[in-house]
Design an enzyme around this catalytic site. Structure first.
Site, PDB file in Angstrom:
ATOM      1  CB  SER A 171      -0.960  -0.006   1.183  1.00 35.38           C
ATOM      2  OG  SER A 171      -0.271  -0.189   2.388  1.00 35.38           O
ATOM      3  CG  HIS A 199      -4.065  -1.192  -1.738  1.00 38.65           C
ATOM      4  ND1 HIS A 199      -4.635   0.053  -1.686  1.00 38.65           N
ATOM      5  CD2 HIS A 199      -3.593  -1.452  -0.493  1.00 38.65           C
ATOM      6  CE1 HIS A 199      -4.499   0.537  -0.463  1.00 38.65           C
ATOM      7  NE2 HIS A 199      -3.876  -0.356   0.282  1.00 38.65           N
ATOM      8  CE  LYS A 229      -7.593   0.339   1.743  1.00 41.49           C
ATOM      9  NZ  LYS A 229      -6.688  -0.477   2.509  1.00 41.49           N
TER      10      LYS A 229
HETATM   11  C1  LIG Z   1      -6.685  -0.660   3.973  1.00 45.24           C
HETATM   12  C2  LIG Z   1      -5.997  -1.921   4.197  1.00 45.24           C
HETATM   13  C3  LIG Z   1      -6.503  -2.883   5.063  1.00 45.24           C
HETATM   14  C4  LIG Z   1      -7.670  -2.616   5.961  1.00 45.24           C
HETATM   15  O1  LIG Z   1      -8.875  -2.669   5.277  1.00 45.24           O
HETATM   16  P1  LIG Z   1     -10.123  -1.955   5.952  1.00 45.24           P
HETATM   17  O2  LIG Z   1     -11.288  -2.590   5.290  1.00 45.24           O
HETATM   18  O3  LIG Z   1      -9.978  -0.501   5.674  1.00 45.24           O
HETATM   19  O4  LIG Z   1     -10.058  -2.267   7.409  1.00 45.24           O
HETATM   20  C5  LIG Z   1      -5.873  -4.094   5.142  1.00 45.24           C
HETATM   21  N1  LIG Z   1      -4.769  -4.357   4.423  1.00 45.24           N
HETATM   22  C6  LIG Z   1      -4.234  -3.453   3.592  1.00 45.24           C
HETATM   23  C7  LIG Z   1      -3.020  -3.807   2.811  1.00 45.24           C
HETATM   24  C8  LIG Z   1      -4.823  -2.207   3.457  1.00 45.24           C
HETATM   25  O5  LIG Z   1      -4.273  -1.296   2.672  1.00 45.24           O
END
Ligand SMILES: *Cc1c(COP(=O)(O)O)cnc(C)c1O
Length: 377
Positions: A171, A199, A229
């Protein structure tokens, strides 16, 4: 008067001194956004909004109970089937967030007698899930197949089960894990593999199934992801075999002891998955924008960290300068955050693209970045 809490002030002062102090910034919707995880623009899509409203009217605002007791709705089933279809797995399970999906799944799959091998750049929830599990945790160097191989060789036979965990798309840098090599090692050393496709989901693969489905892999992988996302909603999920999902329904405490996903979030995610299948142009636009930004940055002589995704990190080096660039961009109505330690090892301006960005907007970003970098030299 108790002074048992005095240490908090000192802790905050230490954070400030290290330039690590952070506070949330209110996002003005009129700003040109280059930091959103809303990669396909679906969070503002009228069809998702309508689906969320309709589900709220039908079911109310809350699921009002845990899934195993009284909070299991028909749309939860539909959403889980739809996720399994997207991921090409037998089953799926929806959690309240991606964070909770990883915590619950990792701590259910391994315990004190087991081993976790974790990429050094893994997301916080993979690391915290590993700690919660009680397993022996060993980090391997970021994306290093050699280091993973060596650490498996030295440690695998001292433990009962072994789980390798990695983000697919990292990320903060935007690079991608060497999944085929990881799976080969997993096969050789009898390991489970858990990937976090937060992602990757909606963005990679012909149908938006993620990095796993973009590769031809014939090994069972525990695929974790988020609805929050590219899918524009809120919630997380695990996709895998029916056996795995049945086990998690009985052992993943972050799923068992929490309220089911809200009707609005569930219906919005379900609609997003439908749109993902009918509108491949959303993904195509996103990739087109990624290519365009990379080309313009190259022309402007602005260096980025190696990336094969919609996440691009501009390496600045100095924390104060990175913060000043982000601040300047804000005065120009552009939102592009400075990301710095402890979140990442080196400070950078982190950019994310969306399918809804126009070429003009991308050009505006680079023009202003260039001005900021030169002004502050
Ligand atoms: C955003 C993210 C999460 C968490 O997901 P949420 O649904 O926002 O709790 C987990 N792993 C990665 C790599 C992320 O970027």
């Amino acid at each position: 008067m108790s002074n048992s809490y005095d240490w908090i002030n000192k802790a905050i002062a230490t954070i400030e001194k290290a330039n690590w102090y952070r506070t949330p910034q209110i996002v003005d919707p009129s700003m040109l956004m280059f930091a959103s995880n809303n990669y396909l623009g679906l969070a503002q899509d009228q069809r998702l909004i309508d689906a969320a409203i309709a589900a709220t009217q039908k079911y109310g605002t809350g699921a009002t109970g845990s899934r195993l007791v009284s909070g299991h709705l028909e749309i939860h089933d539909q959403l889980e089937q739809s996720i399994a279809k997207l991921k090409g797995t037998e089953s799926a399970l929806v959690f309240s967030s991606g964070y909770l999906a990883n915590l619950g799944t990792i701590s259910a799959l391994v315990g004190a007698r087991d081993l976790i091998l974790s990429d050094a750049y893994n997301h916080s929830c993979l690391k915290q899930g590993a700690i919660l599990s009680g397993a022996k945790v060993i980090e391997y160097s970021h994306n290093s197949h050699e280091d993973l191989s060596q650490k498996l060789k030295a440690n695998r036979n001292k433990h009962r089960r072994c789980l390798i965990t990695t983000d697919t798309v990292f990320s903060m840098d935007g690079d991608i894990c060497p999944l085929k090599a990881i799976v080969d090692l997993a096969e050789q050393y009898d390991c489970m593999v858990l990937v976090d496709e937060a992602h990757g989901t909606g963005v990679f693969g012909d149908r938006g199934g993620g990095v796993v489905s973009s590769l031809n892999i014939n090994y069972p992988i525990v695929q974790v992801g988020t609805l929050s996302k590219a899918l524009g909603s809120l919630g997380g999920f695990v996709a895998g075999s029916t056996k795995l999902i049945t086990f998690l329904k009985n052992r993943a405490s972050t799923w068992i002891y929490t309220t089911g996903l809200s009707p609005a979030d569930t219906a919005a995610a379900l609609k997003a998955l439908e749109i993902l299948q009918t509108e491949p142009q959303l993904r195509q636009n996103l990739w087109h924008n990624v290519k365009l930004l990379k080309n313009i940055l190259l022309e402007a002589d602005i260096a980025i960290l190696p990336s094969s995704s919609q996440i691009l990190a501009i390496k600045i080096g100095d924390i104060k300068k990175t913060l000043a660039i982000s601040k300047y961009l804000k005065t120009q109505n552009i939102f592009a955050p400075a990301i710095r330690p402890p979140t990442v090892p080196s400070p950078r301006i982190r950019l994310t693209l969306m399918s809804t960005h126009t070429p003009d907007q991308i050009q505006t970003l680079v023009t202003n970045l260039k001005t900021a970098i030169h002004q502050l030299d």
